[in-house]
Design an enzyme around this catalytic site. Structure first.
Site, mmCIF file in Angstrom:
data_model
loop_
_atom_site.group_PDB
_atom_site.id
_atom_site.type_symbol
_atom_site.label_atom_id
_atom_site.label_comp_id
_atom_site.label_asym_id
_atom_site.label_seq_id
_atom_site.Cartn_x
_atom_site.Cartn_y
_atom_site.Cartn_z
ATOM 1 N N VAL A 11 0.814 -1.341 0.095
ATOM 2 C CA VAL A 11 -0.106 0.130 -0.144
ATOM 3 C C VAL A 11 0.824 1.263 -0.025
ATOM 4 O O VAL A 11 0.760 2.149 -0.715
ATOM 5 C CB VAL A 11 -1.038 -0.072 0.991
ATOM 6 C CG1 VAL A 11 -1.709 1.118 1.597
ATOM 7 C CG2 VAL A 11 -2.132 -1.058 0.936
ATOM 8 N N THR A 122 -5.666 0.065 6.560
ATOM 9 C CA THR A 122 -6.909 -0.218 7.023
ATOM 10 C C THR A 122 -7.072 -0.462 8.618
ATOM 11 O O THR A 122 -6.136 -1.447 8.967
ATOM 12 C CB THR A 122 -7.394 -1.493 6.221
ATOM 13 O OG1 THR A 122 -7.207 -1.379 4.967
ATOM 14 C CG2 THR A 122 -8.975 -2.090 6.801
ATOM 15 N N LEU A 153 -7.281 -0.155 -3.145
ATOM 16 C CA LEU A 153 -6.317 -0.737 -4.137
ATOM 17 C C LEU A 153 -6.630 -2.338 -4.357
ATOM 18 O O LEU A 153 -6.313 -2.908 -3.171
ATOM 19 C CB LEU A 153 -4.847 -0.453 -4.122
ATOM 20 C CG LEU A 153 -4.808 1.087 -3.812
ATOM 21 C CD1 LEU A 153 -3.156 1.272 -3.371
ATOM 22 C CD2 LEU A 153 -4.947 2.065 -4.840
ATOM 23 N N GLY A 256 -15.469 -19.937 -6.836
ATOM 24 C CA GLY A 256 -13.930 -20.349 -6.950
ATOM 25 C C GLY A 256 -13.539 -21.193 -5.650
ATOM 26 O O GLY A 256 -14.455 -21.519 -5.143
ATOM 27 N N CYS A 263 -6.218 -8.640 2.497
ATOM 28 C CA CYS A 263 -7.262 -7.882 2.971
ATOM 29 C C CYS A 263 -8.620 -8.656 3.377
ATOM 30 O O CYS A 263 -9.001 -8.608 4.345
ATOM 31 C CB CYS A 263 -7.622 -6.819 1.911
ATOM 32 S SG CYS A 263 -5.989 -5.720 1.748
ATOM 33 N N LYS A 266 -8.292 -10.621 6.331
ATOM 34 C CA LYS A 266 -8.135 -9.785 7.568
ATOM 35 C C LYS A 266 -9.071 -8.855 7.906
ATOM 36 O O LYS A 266 -9.651 -8.727 9.177
ATOM 37 C CB LYS A 266 -6.736 -9.030 7.323
ATOM 38 C CG LYS A 266 -6.304 -8.057 8.404
ATOM 39 C CD LYS A 266 -4.895 -7.477 7.936
ATOM 40 C CE LYS A 266 -4.958 -6.864 6.630
ATOM 41 N NZ LYS A 266 -5.650 -5.496 6.803
ATOM 42 N N ARG A 331 -0.424 -14.356 0.816
ATOM 43 C CA ARG A 331 -1.106 -14.359 2.206
ATOM 44 C C ARG A 331 -2.370 -14.679 2.089
ATOM 45 O O ARG A 331 -3.217 -14.363 1.133
ATOM 46 C CB ARG A 331 -1.180 -12.708 2.522
ATOM 47 C CG ARG A 331 0.257 -12.093 2.924
ATOM 48 C CD ARG A 331 0.101 -10.684 3.350
ATOM 49 N NE ARG A 331 0.247 -10.115 2.462
ATOM 50 C CZ ARG A 331 0.548 -8.359 2.543
ATOM 51 N NH1 ARG A 331 0.621 -7.935 3.714
ATOM 52 N NH2 ARG A 331 0.608 -7.755 1.577
HETATM 53 C C1 UDX Z 1 -0.826 -2.884 5.057
HETATM 54 C C2 UDX Z 1 -1.998 -3.502 5.671
HETATM 55 O O1 UDX Z 1 -1.816 -5.152 5.444
HETATM 56 C C3 UDX Z 1 -3.487 -3.365 5.042
HETATM 57 O O2 UDX Z 1 -4.402 -3.848 5.509
HETATM 58 C C4 UDX Z 1 -3.346 -1.659 5.152
HETATM 59 O O3 UDX Z 1 -4.603 -1.353 4.277
HETATM 60 C C5 UDX Z 1 -2.113 -1.088 4.547
HETATM 61 O O4 UDX Z 1 -0.998 -1.609 5.127
HETATM 62 P P1 UDX Z 1 0.678 -3.491 3.005
HETATM 63 O O5 UDX Z 1 1.266 -2.490 2.538
HETATM 64 O O6 UDX Z 1 0.333 -4.999 2.226
HETATM 65 O O7 UDX Z 1 -0.849 -3.354 3.674
HETATM 66 O O8 UDX Z 1 1.581 -4.231 4.469
HETATM 67 P P2 UDX Z 1 2.910 -4.834 4.287
HETATM 68 O O9 UDX Z 1 2.916 -5.312 2.995
HETATM 69 O O10 UDX Z 1 2.997 -5.729 5.260
HETATM 70 O O11 UDX Z 1 3.998 -3.611 4.320
HETATM 71 C C6 UDX Z 1 3.929 -2.902 5.473
HETATM 72 C C7 UDX Z 1 5.453 -2.047 5.506
HETATM 73 O O12 UDX Z 1 5.629 -1.234 6.791
HETATM 74 C C8 UDX Z 1 6.365 -3.151 5.509
HETATM 75 O O13 UDX Z 1 7.592 -2.826 4.598
HETATM 76 C C9 UDX Z 1 7.157 -2.688 6.985
HETATM 77 O O14 UDX Z 1 8.524 -3.078 6.936
HETATM 78 C C10 UDX Z 1 6.646 -1.327 7.128
HETATM 79 N N1 UDX Z 1 6.758 -1.175 8.503
HETATM 80 C C11 UDX Z 1 6.141 -1.887 9.487
HETATM 81 C C12 UDX Z 1 7.275 -0.078 9.018
HETATM 82 O O15 UDX Z 1 8.047 1.032 8.305
HETATM 83 N N2 UDX Z 1 7.392 0.511 10.542
HETATM 84 C C13 UDX Z 1 6.501 -0.438 11.295
HETATM 85 O O16 UDX Z 1 6.661 -0.014 12.554
HETATM 86 C C14 UDX Z 1 5.953 -1.395 10.787
HETATM 87 C C1 UDX Z 2 -9.406 -6.476 -2.348
HETATM 88 C C2 UDX Z 2 -10.356 -5.520 -2.735
HETATM 89 O O1 UDX Z 2 -10.935 -5.857 -4.002
HETATM 90 C C3 UDX Z 2 -9.686 -3.972 -2.724
HETATM 91 O O2 UDX Z 2 -10.655 -3.077 -2.906
HETATM 92 C C4 UDX Z 2 -9.168 -3.503 -1.267
HETATM 93 O O3 UDX Z 2 -8.532 -2.379 -1.293
HETATM 94 C C5 UDX Z 2 -8.234 -4.745 -0.750
HETATM 95 O O4 UDX Z 2 -9.007 -6.010 -1.041
HETATM 96 P P1 UDX Z 2 -7.406 -7.809 -3.381
HETATM 97 O O5 UDX Z 2 -7.528 -8.447 -2.264
HETATM 98 O O6 UDX Z 2 -6.132 -7.301 -3.823
HETATM 99 O O7 UDX Z 2 -8.275 -6.418 -3.161
HETATM 100 O O8 UDX Z 2 -7.961 -8.694 -4.518
HETATM 101 P P2 UDX Z 2 -9.416 -9.158 -5.356
HETATM 102 O O9 UDX Z 2 -9.170 -8.686 -6.638
HETATM 103 O O10 UDX Z 2 -10.460 -8.203 -4.375
HETATM 104 O O11 UDX Z 2 -9.460 -10.562 -5.035
HETATM 105 C C6 UDX Z 2 -9.682 -10.925 -3.671
HETATM 106 C C7 UDX Z 2 -9.952 -12.348 -3.527
HETATM 107 O O12 UDX Z 2 -11.213 -12.574 -4.002
HETATM 108 C C8 UDX Z 2 -9.031 -13.176 -4.435
HETATM 109 O O13 UDX Z 2 -8.592 -14.450 -3.679
HETATM 110 C C9 UDX Z 2 -9.818 -13.558 -5.406
HETATM 111 O O14 UDX Z 2 -9.571 -14.612 -6.230
HETATM 112 C C10 UDX Z 2 -10.890 -13.620 -4.885
HETATM 113 N N1 UDX Z 2 -12.243 -13.537 -5.798
HETATM 114 C C11 UDX Z 2 -12.491 -12.084 -6.430
HETATM 115 C C12 UDX Z 2 -13.172 -14.443 -6.001
HETATM 116 O O15 UDX Z 2 -12.925 -15.645 -5.751
HETATM 117 N N2 UDX Z 2 -14.124 -14.272 -7.196
HETATM 118 C C13 UDX Z 2 -14.482 -13.027 -7.397
HETATM 119 O O16 UDX Z 2 -15.422 -12.781 -8.059
HETATM 120 C C14 UDX Z 2 -13.507 -12.010 -7.111
#
Ligand code: UDX
Ligand code: UDX
Length: 434
Positions: A11, A122, A153, A256, A263, A266, A331
């Site tokens: 993110v 989130t 996203l 599926g 996301c 969680k 994940r």
């Molecule tokens: C995360 C959450 O999973 C998601 O639900 C939320 O919407 C946005 O933040 P994501 O970017 O996928 O999404 O997290 P992750 O890929 O785990 O990256 C978090 C980053 O923050 C890592 O690179 C970690 O090193 C960094 N981090 C974590 C810091 O810089 N400081 C901290 O204290 C903890």
């Molecule tokens: C989701 C939300 O779409 C996004 O808006 C939010 O910010 C983060 O979480 P993401 O988790 O990256 O995005 O993937 P997404 O394309 O939404 O699919 C999520 C899961 O649902 C995947 O495992 C996908 O295979 C499954 N899926 C999606 C289905 O099984 N059926 C569908 O019709 C759509």
């Protein structure tokens, strides 16, 4: 405008690079020094189509920088976004906010001039107010507001989703914060992307409610697919018949193996916890979570039945390990539940995934054999299981596949192929809900 993005994960990195593309000066801060070093060297630590070019272009333009030290960038910042991980805490399903709170406290001590601290991660309802309390306590003199700007996203299309959002949600408490955020997002005025201004709590709940509703659509169609299988109906036809109703919408009705990702799993559990904490019911989302878990289990029995009732000593080629295509993210991927269950029943697994095998090796049992290509995966296989609908698996050379396999079972968990076509190539074909 000077923007600091705390957390360079899926993110934070995408959001930071996109804000830089909008013209802001962005500094991405991350505690993970290796990740920052890689980014400085132009290596992108995650697979997200187009992100490498976006980062490279904005670094070269001097609008995007990376560091592990937040003090100096925060002092110059107009806006500080918190996009650190909010993983599900082991055992109780709560969103673990320790990184968010730690970032808030650290940021507060370095604030200079009016700054808006924005939750991008989130976070459960009430977190922004808690961030406000923590920051106020850490630096009573600081002139700042907090805001909530959740991200919507999808991995694999995150940049497009950022650049052409259905909406931007701004949870704010002051005119100044709203004005700054509107200025940051001004480039979106060109495409008239709706900017929705709400209170803090509404913005926080909107994110969870949106994700939980999308997960509900998926669990709903997965449950309907069971009825379709028992009655000779076709869940694709049902989904199309439903989706043409404008009130339902065509998206997210693909049956599926169940949803995965960082996301939906969680955020649904976190929403249930939030409801419990505030003494209200969340029966629908609880069912969504249960249906999703049982859907993955149903896939195991579907594969077992397709192989005549037992997978013992059967070689199964699994195509696709990531939770969805165009990502390397493992994940909560359905493969993490399905493959161990097959191994436990004595199957031999030969797995392939275009991007996810490195990540998968960290998560799956050592018994899984990884194939460098599709041919190697299906060699002498009794069955092929299509688990993630990567484009590479949509146009398989079916006669070649049949010749390489020992058996003829094809289990299509993403309904990519048509039964008639598979029959003409001599496959014993099963899928989901058709
Ligand atoms: C995360 C959450 O999973 C998601 O639900 C939320 O919407 C946005 O933040 P994501 O970017 O996928 O999404 O997290 P992750 O890929 O785990 O990256 C978090 C980053 O923050 C890592 O690179 C970690 O090193 C960094 N981090 C974590 C810091 O810089 N400081 C901290 O204290 C903890
Ligand atoms: C989701 C939300 O779409 C996004 O808006 C939010 O910010 C983060 O979480 P993401 O988790 O990256 O995005 O993937 P997404 O394309 O939404 O699919 C999520 C899961 O649902 C995947 O495992 C996908 O295979 C499954 N899926 C999606 C289905 O099984 N059926 C569908 O019709 C759509």
């Amino acid at each position: 405008m000077n923007v600091v993005m705390i957390g360079a994960g899926y993110v934070g990195l995408v959001s930071g690079a996109c804000f830089a593309e909008f013209g802001a000066h962005v500094t991405c801060v991350d505690k993970d020094a290796a990740r920052i070093a890689a980014l400085k060297a132009g290596e992108i630590p995650i697979y997200e189509p187009g992100l490498d070019n976006l980062v490279e272009r904005n670094m070269r333009a001097g609008r995007l920088a990376f560091t592990t030290e937040l003090a100096e960038p925060v002092a110059q910042a107009d806006l500080v976004f918190i996009a650190v991980g909010t993983p599900t805490r082991r055992g109780d399903g709560y969103a673990d906010l320790k990184y968010v709170y730690a970032a808030a406290g650290e940021v507060a001590t370095h604030l200079q001039g009016y700054t808006v601290i924005v939750d991008k991660s989130t976070v459960p309802v009430g977190t922004a107010r808690e961030v406000l309390r923590i920051a106020r306590k850490a630096n009573p003199q600081a002139d700042f507001d907090v805001a909530s700007n959740p991200e919507f996203l999808r991995e694999g299309s995150a940049i497009a989703d950022f650049m052409r959002p259905d909406r931007v949600v701004l949870g704010v408490e002051s005119e100044r914060a709203e004005a700054l955020l509107r200025e940051l997002y001004r480039p979106l005025n060109l495409i008239e992307a709706p900017i929705l201004v709400t209170g803090l709590e509404s913005a926080e709940i909107t994110k969870y409610a949106a994700n939980a509703f999308l997960a509900t659509k998926i669990s709903f169609i997965n449950e309907i697919s069971q009825l379709c299988e028992q009655t000779g109906a076709d869940v694709h036809e049902v989904a199309r018949g439903m989706g043409l109703d404008g009130r339902i919408g065509r998206k997210f009705l693909h049956a599926g193996p169940g949803y995965g990702g960082s996301c939906f799993p969680k955020d649904t559990v976190a929403l249930i916890r939030m409801a419990q904490e505030h003494g209200v019911s969340s029966r629908i989302v609880e069912s969504v979570v249960e249906v999703n878990a049982s859907q993955k289990a149903r896939m195991v029995s579907k594969i077992r039945e397709a192989l005549g009732g037992s997978v013992a000593d059967k070689t199964i080629a699994v195509l696709g390990l990531t939770f969805k295509p165009e990502t390397d993210d493992m994940r909560e991927a359905p493969s993490l539940a399905i493959l161990p269950a097959l191994l436990d029943r004595g199957a031999v697994i030969r797995a392939h995934d275009p991007e996810g095998m490195e990540e998968a090796k960290k998560e799956l049992p050592a018994a899984v054999i990884y194939a460098a290509g599709i041919d190697e995966a299906v060699q002498n296989a009794d069955a092929v299981v299509l688990l993630t609908e990567w484009n590479q698996y949509r146009g398989l050379d079916l006669p070649r596949l049949r010749a390489q396999m020992r058996g003829n079972v094809f289990v299509d968990l993403r309904n990519v192929y048509e039964r008639e076509l598979m029959a003409t190539h001599g496959f014993a074909y099963t899928c989901v809900g058709r």
